[in-house]
Design a protein around this motif. Structure first.
Motif, short mmCIF file in Angstrom:
data_model
loop_
_atom_site.label_atom_id
_atom_site.label_comp_id
_atom_site.label_asym_id
_atom_site.label_seq_id
_atom_site.Cartn_x
_atom_site.Cartn_y
_atom_site.Cartn_z
N ARG A 1 0.83 -1.21 0.00
CA ARG A 1 0.00 0.00 0.00
C ARG A 1 0.86 1.26 0.00
O ARG A 1 0.63 2.19 -0.77
CB ARG A 1 -0.93 0.00 1.22
CG ARG A 1 -1.91 1.17 1.24
CD ARG A 1 -2.78 1.12 2.50
NE ARG A 1 -3.77 2.19 2.50
CZ ARG A 1 -4.96 2.11 1.95
NH1 ARG A 1 -5.32 1.00 1.31
NH2 ARG A 1 -5.80 3.12 2.00
N GLN A 2 1.88 1.27 0.85
CA GLN A 2 2.78 2.43 0.90
C GLN A 2 3.51 2.60 -0.43
O GLN A 2 3.67 3.72 -0.92
CB GLN A 2 3.80 2.26 2.03
CG GLN A 2 4.78 3.43 2.15
CD GLN A 2 5.83 3.22 3.21
OE1 GLN A 2 5.71 2.34 4.07
NE2 GLN A 2 6.90 4.01 3.17
N SER A 3 3.93 1.49 -1.01
CA SER A 3 4.62 1.54 -2.31
C SER A 3 3.73 2.16 -3.38
O SER A 3 4.17 3.01 -4.16
CB SER A 3 5.04 0.13 -2.73
OG SER A 3 5.61 0.14 -4.01
N LEU A 4 2.46 1.76 -3.40
CA LEU A 4 1.53 2.30 -4.39
C LEU A 4 1.28 3.79 -4.17
O LEU A 4 1.20 4.57 -5.13
CB LEU A 4 0.21 1.53 -4.34
CG LEU A 4 0.24 0.09 -4.83
CD1 LEU A 4 -1.13 -0.57 -4.62
CD2 LEU A 4 0.62 0.02 -6.31
N GLN A 5 1.18 4.18 -2.91
CA GLN A 5 0.96 5.60 -2.60
C GLN A 5 2.14 6.45 -3.06
O GLN A 5 1.97 7.54 -3.62
CB GLN A 5 0.72 5.78 -1.10
CG GLN A 5 -0.62 5.26 -0.63
CD GLN A 5 -0.76 5.26 0.89
OE1 GLN A 5 0.24 5.22 1.63
NE2 GLN A 5 -1.99 5.32 1.37
N GLU A 6 3.34 5.94 -2.84
CA GLU A 6 4.53 6.66 -3.27
C GLU A 6 4.59 6.77 -4.78
O GLU A 6 4.91 7.84 -5.34
CB GLU A 6 5.78 5.97 -2.73
CG GLU A 6 5.96 6.11 -1.23
CD GLU A 6 7.27 5.51 -0.73
OE1 GLU A 6 7.47 5.51 0.50
OE2 GLU A 6 8.08 5.06 -1.57
N ARG A 7 4.30 5.68 -5.46
CA ARG A 7 4.34 5.70 -6.94
C ARG A 7 3.30 6.67 -7.49
O ARG A 7 3.56 7.37 -8.47
CB ARG A 7 4.12 4.30 -7.50
CG ARG A 7 5.29 3.37 -7.26
CD ARG A 7 5.16 2.06 -7.99
NE ARG A 7 6.28 1.18 -7.67
CZ ARG A 7 6.70 0.19 -8.44
NH1 ARG A 7 6.09 -0.05 -9.58
NH2 ARG A 7 7.72 -0.55 -8.08
N PHE A 8 2.13 6.71 -6.88
CA PHE A 8 1.10 7.66 -7.32
C PHE A 8 1.60 9.09 -7.17
O PHE A 8 1.44 9.92 -8.08
CB PHE A 8 -0.19 7.47 -6.52
CG PHE A 8 -1.33 8.33 -7.01
CD1 PHE A 8 -2.20 7.86 -7.99
CD2 PHE A 8 -1.51 9.61 -6.51
CE1 PHE A 8 -3.24 8.66 -8.45
CE2 PHE A 8 -2.55 10.41 -6.96
CZ PHE A 8 -3.41 9.93 -7.95
N ASP A 9 2.24 9.39 -6.05
CA ASP A 9 2.75 10.73 -5.81
C ASP A 9 3.83 11.10 -6.82
O ASP A 9 3.85 12.22 -7.35
CB ASP A 9 3.31 10.83 -4.39
CG ASP A 9 3.80 12.24 -4.06
OD1 ASP A 9 2.95 13.15 -4.00
OD2 ASP A 9 5.02 12.43 -3.88
N ILE A 10 4.71 10.16 -7.12
CA ILE A 10 5.77 10.41 -8.11
C ILE A 10 5.18 10.67 -9.49
O ILE A 10 5.55 11.63 -10.18
CB ILE A 10 6.75 9.22 -8.15
CG1 ILE A 10 7.54 9.13 -6.85
CG2 ILE A 10 7.70 9.33 -9.35
CD1 ILE A 10 8.26 7.82 -6.65
#
Length: 250
Positions: free
Chosen positions: A208-217
């Motif tokens: 979940r954290q990985s997906l959130q970071e990728r979305f932000d990038i």
């Protein structure tokens, strides 16, 4: 003959099972101009003993506590002196003994070289091609539908790279590659398998954290509305792939 120096960086922490396999895939390359750098997070499981077996063939060994994966990778980057740099972290491998030689033989003086990735499981068995197939042509916009080139399959001119942005704990590699690709003038698809990637890792355990970071990038580079739309496409493609294969291979 085009024979640039390639800095290969391996980071590891307590992975006695896989570290030797990764190291041998680097040390047994037929290409002569490799600078090999190991960054160990002060392992306690025997990993360091295996690394030291090959100390005469390693350009640099950094063994100390770090503040996470990208802190360790920044240490490796700072120690690198080659013309190009690639990260081959513990558990991953070059695809074959002549991989590096074949990559640089594909074209001279590119800013970035990239290729295809094979997924492997804990037993080293092939799970087939990565779900995100490497695009025919790669630019900084190519990650809009996901990370289409894996970290282990991209060789970047060292003068183009910057330290990893440590605000991202799991997906800084996405940001790192995009930033370098924006500066690149010539990007070459070598059109062959160049890496084996061990499935799993922190981006899976903290998905979940990985997906959130990728979305932000992606939002930073591609805009909010396009990123929302693109994530709908990503979700559809992922679901369709899983229905056909019963695994995600990413």
């Amino acid at each position: 003959m085009f024979k640039p120096v390639l800095s290969v960086v391996t980071i590891v922490y307590n992975n006695v099972r896989d570290i030797e396999r990764t190291m041998l895939s680097v040390l047994n390359q037929t290409y002569p101009n490799i600078e090999y750098i190991l960054v160990d997070g002060l392992s306690t499981d025997g990993t360091l003993g295996i690394i030291k077996k090959y100390k005469d063939r390693i350009a640099a060994l950094i063994s100390e506590k770090d503040e996470g994966i990208y802190d360790a990778m920044n240490k490796g980057l700072a120690a690198s002196t080659g013309d190009y740099v690639i990260f081959m972290n513990s558990g991953d491998e070059f695809y074959a003994k002549d991989t590096v030689e074949n990559v640089f033989a594909a074209a001279e003086d590119a800013d970035i070289y990239y290729g295809e990735t094979e997924m492997i499981n804990d037993a080293g068995q092939s799970l087939g091609q990565r779900r995100h197939k490497a695009p025919e042509s790669f630019t900084w916009r190519s990650f809009k539908y996901g990370m289409s080139v894996s970290h282990q399959a991209i060789y970047i001119r060292r003068s183009l790279v910057e330290p990893y942005d440590r605000r991202y704990q799991l997906s800084a590699d996405v940001n790192w590659i995009i930033r370098a690709a924006k500066k690149a003038n010539r990007i070459v698809n070598v059109k062959q398998y160049v890496a084996k990637y061990l499935v799993g890792g922190m981006s899976k355990t903290k998905h979940r954290q990985s997906l959130q970071e990728r979305f932000d990038i992606m939002k930073r580079y591609y805009g909010l509305l396009p990123t929302i739309f693109n994530h709908a496409v990503i979700a559809f493609n992922l679901g369709w792939y899983w229905l056909r294969n019963r695994r995600t291979n990413d």
